[in-house]
Design a protein around this motif. Structure first.
Motif, PDB file in Angstrom:
ATOM      1  N   VAL A   1       7.516  -3.192  -4.444  1.00 33.75           N
ATOM      2  CA  VAL A   1       6.692  -3.798  -3.386  1.00 33.75           C
ATOM      3  C   VAL A   1       5.666  -4.742  -4.028  1.00 33.75           C
ATOM      4  CG1 VAL A   1       5.204  -3.340  -1.388  1.00 33.75           C
ATOM      5  CG2 VAL A   1       6.935  -1.643  -2.058  1.00 33.75           C
ATOM      6  N   ILE A   2       5.596  -5.959  -3.532  1.00 31.05           N
ATOM      7  CA  ILE A   2       4.594  -6.924  -4.025  1.00 31.05           C
ATOM      8  C   ILE A   2       3.419  -6.982  -3.046  1.00 31.05           C
ATOM      9  CG2 ILE A   2       4.192  -9.301  -4.810  1.00 31.05           C
ATOM     10  CD1 ILE A   2       6.280  -7.852  -6.513  1.00 31.05           C
ATOM     11  N   VAL A   3       3.741  -7.051  -1.757  1.00 32.75           N
ATOM     12  CA  VAL A   3       2.694  -7.091  -0.721  1.00 32.75           C
ATOM     13  C   VAL A   3       3.110  -6.150   0.410  1.00 32.75           C
ATOM     14  CG1 VAL A   3       1.584  -8.545   1.036  1.00 32.75           C
ATOM     15  CG2 VAL A   3       2.016  -9.474  -1.242  1.00 32.75           C
ATOM     16  N   ALA A   4       2.167  -5.350   0.902  1.00 33.68           N
ATOM     17  CA  ALA A   4       2.421  -4.512   2.081  1.00 33.68           C
ATOM     18  C   ALA A   4       1.540  -5.041   3.217  1.00 33.68           C
ATOM     19  CB  ALA A   4       2.073  -3.058   1.783  1.00 33.68           C
ATOM     20  N   ALA A   5       2.071  -5.018   4.435  1.00 37.74           N
ATOM     21  CA  ALA A   5       1.282  -5.454   5.602  1.00 37.74           C
ATOM     22  C   ALA A   5       1.014  -4.255   6.494  1.00 37.74           C
ATOM     23  CB  ALA A   5       2.024  -6.538   6.368  1.00 37.74           C
ATOM     24  N   GLN A   6      -0.093  -4.332   7.218  1.00 36.94           N
ATOM     25  CA  GLN A   6      -0.529  -3.182   8.033  1.00 36.94           C
ATOM     26  C   GLN A   6      -0.229  -3.377   9.518  1.00 36.94           C
ATOM     27  OE1 GLN A   6      -4.398  -1.420   7.016  1.00 36.94           O
ATOM     28  NE2 GLN A   6      -4.908  -1.611   9.185  1.00 36.94           N
ATOM     29  N   ASN A   7       0.193  -2.305  10.150  1.00 35.86           N
ATOM     30  CA  ASN A   7       0.442  -2.282  11.595  1.00 35.86           C
ATOM     31  C   ASN A   7      -0.343  -1.129  12.209  1.00 35.86           C
ATOM     32  OD1 ASN A   7       2.852  -4.198  12.224  1.00 35.86           O
ATOM     33  ND2 ASN A   7       3.362  -3.194  10.306  1.00 35.86           N
ATOM     34  N   PRO A   8      -0.614  -1.203  13.546  1.00 34.79           N
ATOM     35  CA  PRO A   8      -1.327  -0.079  14.175  1.00 34.79           C
ATOM     36  C   PRO A   8      -0.621   1.261  13.965  1.00 34.79           C
ATOM     37  CG  PRO A   8      -1.233  -1.961  15.675  1.00 34.79           C
ATOM     38  CD  PRO A   8      -0.393  -2.326  14.494  1.00 34.79           C
ATOM     39  N   THR A   9       0.709   1.245  13.886  1.00 29.15           N
ATOM     40  CA  THR A   9       1.443   2.506  13.708  1.00 29.15           C
ATOM     41  C   THR A   9       1.040   3.229  12.415  1.00 29.15           C
ATOM     42  OG1 THR A   9       3.646   3.512  13.779  1.00 29.15           O
ATOM     43  CG2 THR A   9       3.463   1.466  12.533  1.00 29.15           C
ATOM     44  N   ASP A  10       0.553   2.493  11.425  1.00 27.00           N
ATOM     45  CA  ASP A  10       0.215   3.127  10.134  1.00 27.00           C
ATOM     46  C   ASP A  10      -0.924   4.134  10.305  1.00 27.00           C
ATOM     47  OD1 ASP A  10       2.164   1.571   8.884  1.00 27.00           O
ATOM     48  OD2 ASP A  10       0.757  -0.077   8.575  1.00 27.00           O
ATOM     49  N   TRP A  11      -2.015   3.684  10.942  1.00 28.78           N
ATOM     50  CA  TRP A  11      -3.135   4.641  11.096  1.00 28.78           C
ATOM     51  C   TRP A  11      -2.853   5.650  12.196  1.00 28.78           C
ATOM     52  CZ3 TRP A  11      -5.877   5.302  15.548  1.00 28.78           C
ATOM     53  CH2 TRP A  11      -5.910   4.264  16.479  1.00 28.78           C
ATOM     54  N   LYS A  12      -2.082   5.243  13.243  1.00 27.70           N
ATOM     55  CA  LYS A  12      -1.778   6.187  14.324  1.00 27.70           C
ATOM     56  C   LYS A  12      -0.901   7.332  13.797  1.00 27.70           C
ATOM     57  CE  LYS A  12      -1.781   2.768  18.080  1.00 27.70           C
ATOM     58  NZ  LYS A  12      -0.937   2.094  19.087  1.00 27.70           N
ATOM     59  N   THR A  13       0.054   7.014  12.928  1.00 25.55           N
ATOM     60  CA  THR A  13       0.938   8.053  12.379  1.00 25.55           C
ATOM     61  C   THR A  13       0.134   9.023  11.522  1.00 25.55           C
ATOM     62  OG1 THR A  13       2.779   6.498  12.405  1.00 25.55           O
ATOM     63  CG2 THR A  13       3.072   8.452  11.058  1.00 25.55           C
ATOM     64  N   VAL A  14      -0.784   8.492  10.718  1.00 24.57           N
ATOM     65  CA  VAL A  14      -1.631   9.369   9.892  1.00 24.57           C
ATOM     66  C   VAL A  14      -2.454  10.298  10.788  1.00 24.57           C
ATOM     67  CG1 VAL A  14      -3.605   9.407   8.301  1.00 24.57           C
ATOM     68  CG2 VAL A  14      -1.761   7.761   7.948  1.00 24.57           C
ATOM     69  N   ALA A  15      -2.970   9.749  11.884  1.00 27.75           N
ATOM     70  CA  ALA A  15      -3.822  10.554  12.777  1.00 27.75           C
ATOM     71  C   ALA A  15      -3.027  11.622  13.522  1.00 27.75           C
ATOM     72  CB  ALA A  15      -4.528   9.629  13.773  1.00 27.75           C
ATOM     73  N   ASN A  16      -1.755  11.330  13.824  1.00 28.40           N
ATOM     74  CA  ASN A  16      -0.990  12.230  14.704  1.00 28.40           C
ATOM     75  C   ASN A  16      -0.042  13.189  13.989  1.00 28.40           C
ATOM     76  OD1 ASN A  16      -2.091  11.264  17.124  1.00 28.40           O
ATOM     77  ND2 ASN A  16      -0.783   9.461  17.014  1.00 28.40           N
ATOM     78  N   PHE A  17       0.430  12.820  12.785  1.00 26.86           N
ATOM     79  CA  PHE A  17       1.409  13.671  12.091  1.00 26.86           C
ATOM     80  C   PHE A  17       0.751  14.225  10.841  1.00 26.86           C
ATOM     81  CE2 PHE A  17       3.644  10.831  14.757  1.00 26.86           C
ATOM     82  CZ  PHE A  17       4.672  11.586  15.281  1.00 26.86           C
TER      83      PHE A  17
END
Ligand SMILES: NC(=O)c1ccc[n+]([C@@H]2O[C@H](COP(=O)([O-])OP(=O)(O)OC[C@H]3O[C@@H](n4cnc5c(N)ncnc54)[C@H](OP(=O)(O)O)[C@@H]3O)[C@@H](O)[C@H]2O)c1
Length: 347
Positions: free
Chosen positions: A31-47
């Motif tokens: 991986v050179i660059v990762a981009a962020q989506n709302p699902t990233d923090w929502k998944t951490v909060a919910n699972f």
């Protein structure tokens, strides 16, 4: 490798974890660059499981090929973008390496940077699913074609919305209505919107209903939460219509059918989110078609990409990136992390 890991109580931390194992029909990516989506923090909060690797969207370089990928025309060293289902297992894009399904890789044309390319996969595939799967619009062709339908794309300035607007225009839809904050009206008109309404106006749905003479039958709700289920339903004809939704909801208005799309189904794995999704070969085929189409549009410079916001310190910046997104500061931009900027982490 270094990765952003779930702590198991809704938080994240930088840590070390084994590089994920390469399986059939998949590819190891640096991986050179990762981009962020709302699902990233929502998944951490919910699972709330400990030790999962966070993050979905990536741009990187093919490091190693797994078995059974002959038909995919992927080579070691190629620049590619794609997404994985981050936050639920030990494979995610906020990491130095990940394993991705070969059929979902989008080749990055030479004129695009890794930063620009990383913003594409989830947004483009969700837009594609909403228009061509949920609303069953005909796929765009090279021929000039006008589709007499009017479509409402609620939330045109979201990542998903900006792709949906452009694909809808390229698919020949003549009348594209959208919503955003007023300072973004011009930018959305450039992407193909014919009319833009301010979503802060609680009467925006009624105004769209009036402006279409009560004839609107089709919408994509790129927010699908808060007040938008009501606003979008209000905008539709009294006879109802179909709404492609990206957070699941049922409309309270008679005759309005909502069709939920979940981008992860295109990856072709079974997963629990929170219900169990079984792999479907048909979805893999949709994912393969989508990746090829999007790669072609990028190569032909037919897609206008938005600005990126590079958060410094690579993966050590993800806490800051999550805070920025959670407080609603994202506007028409994509948060990205350069993995090489990540400080070293002790084993
Ligand atoms: N089901 C799936 O597969 C899937 C895939 C991707 C995303 N999603 C979900 O889709 C949603 C959007 O994700 P995204 O990454 O595209 O969003 P994003 O880029 O983070 O969205 C930010 C934009 O949302 C706009 N906005 C905020 N509230 C709005 C409202 N009430 N009405 C209209 N626009 C509004 C703002 O526009 P202005 O700047 O003009 O104010 C802002 O620029 C999230 O809930 C995400 O979890 C689901």
């Amino acid at each position: 490798m270094i990765a952003v890991l779930t702590t198991g109580n809704g938080g994240i931390e930088l840590g070390r974890i084994a590089i994920p194992q390469l399986g059939p029909e998949s590819v190891l990516i640096k991986v050179i660059v990762a981009a962020q989506n709302p699902t990233d923090w929502k998944t951490v909060a919910n699972f709330k499981k400990k030790g999962n690797v966070v993050g979905c969207d990536f741009a990187g370089v093919v490091e190693q090929l797994g078995p059974n990928i002959e038909g995919e025309q992927i080579q070691v060293g190629q620049r590619v973008a794609g997404f994985v289902h981050g936050g639920i297992k030990s494979n995610g894009s906020f990491a130095q390496y990940l394993v991705a399904p070969a059929h979902m890789l989008i080749k990055i044309p030479s004129h695009l940077s890794f930063e620009q390319a990383a913003q594409v996969p989830i947004a483009a595939s969700t837009a594609y699913s909403c228009l061509y799967k949920s609303l069953s619009l005909p796929l765009m062709s090279d021929s000039d074609r006008n589709v007499s339908t009017t479509i409402l794309i609620w939330g045109g300035n979201t990542s998903v919305g900006r792709f949906t607007l452009q694909l809808a225009k390229m698919s020949g839809i003549q009348h594209i209505i959208t919503t955003s904050s007023s300072q973004n009206f011009d930018s959305l008109r450039q992407l193909g919107a014919t009319e833009v309404f301010d979503y802060h106006d609680s009467r925006a749905g009624e105004k769209i209903h009036s402006s279409t003479g009560g004839s609107l039958r089709m919408a994509v709700d790129c927010i699908s939460e808060g007040t938008t289920p009501y606003q979008v339903s209000t905008a539709l004809s009294a006879a109802g219509g179909t709404v492609a939704v990206i957070n699941p909801y049922v409309s309270l208005k008679n005759g309005v059918e909502t069709v939920f799309t979940l981008g992860y189904t295109l990856l072709g794995d079974a997963f629990e989110f929170p219900i169990i999704y079984e792999p479907e070969p048909k979805q893999v085929e949709v994912g393969r078609k989508m990746s090829k189409m999007v790669a072609g549009l990028l190569a032909d410079q037919k897609i206008q990409l938005g600005p990126v916001k590079i958060i410094p310190r690579g993966l050590a910046g993800v806490v800051e990136g999550f805070d920025y997104m959670k407080r609603g500061a994202v506007s028409g931009e994509k948060i990205v992390y350069r993995i090489a900027e990540t400080p070293s982490v002790d084993s």
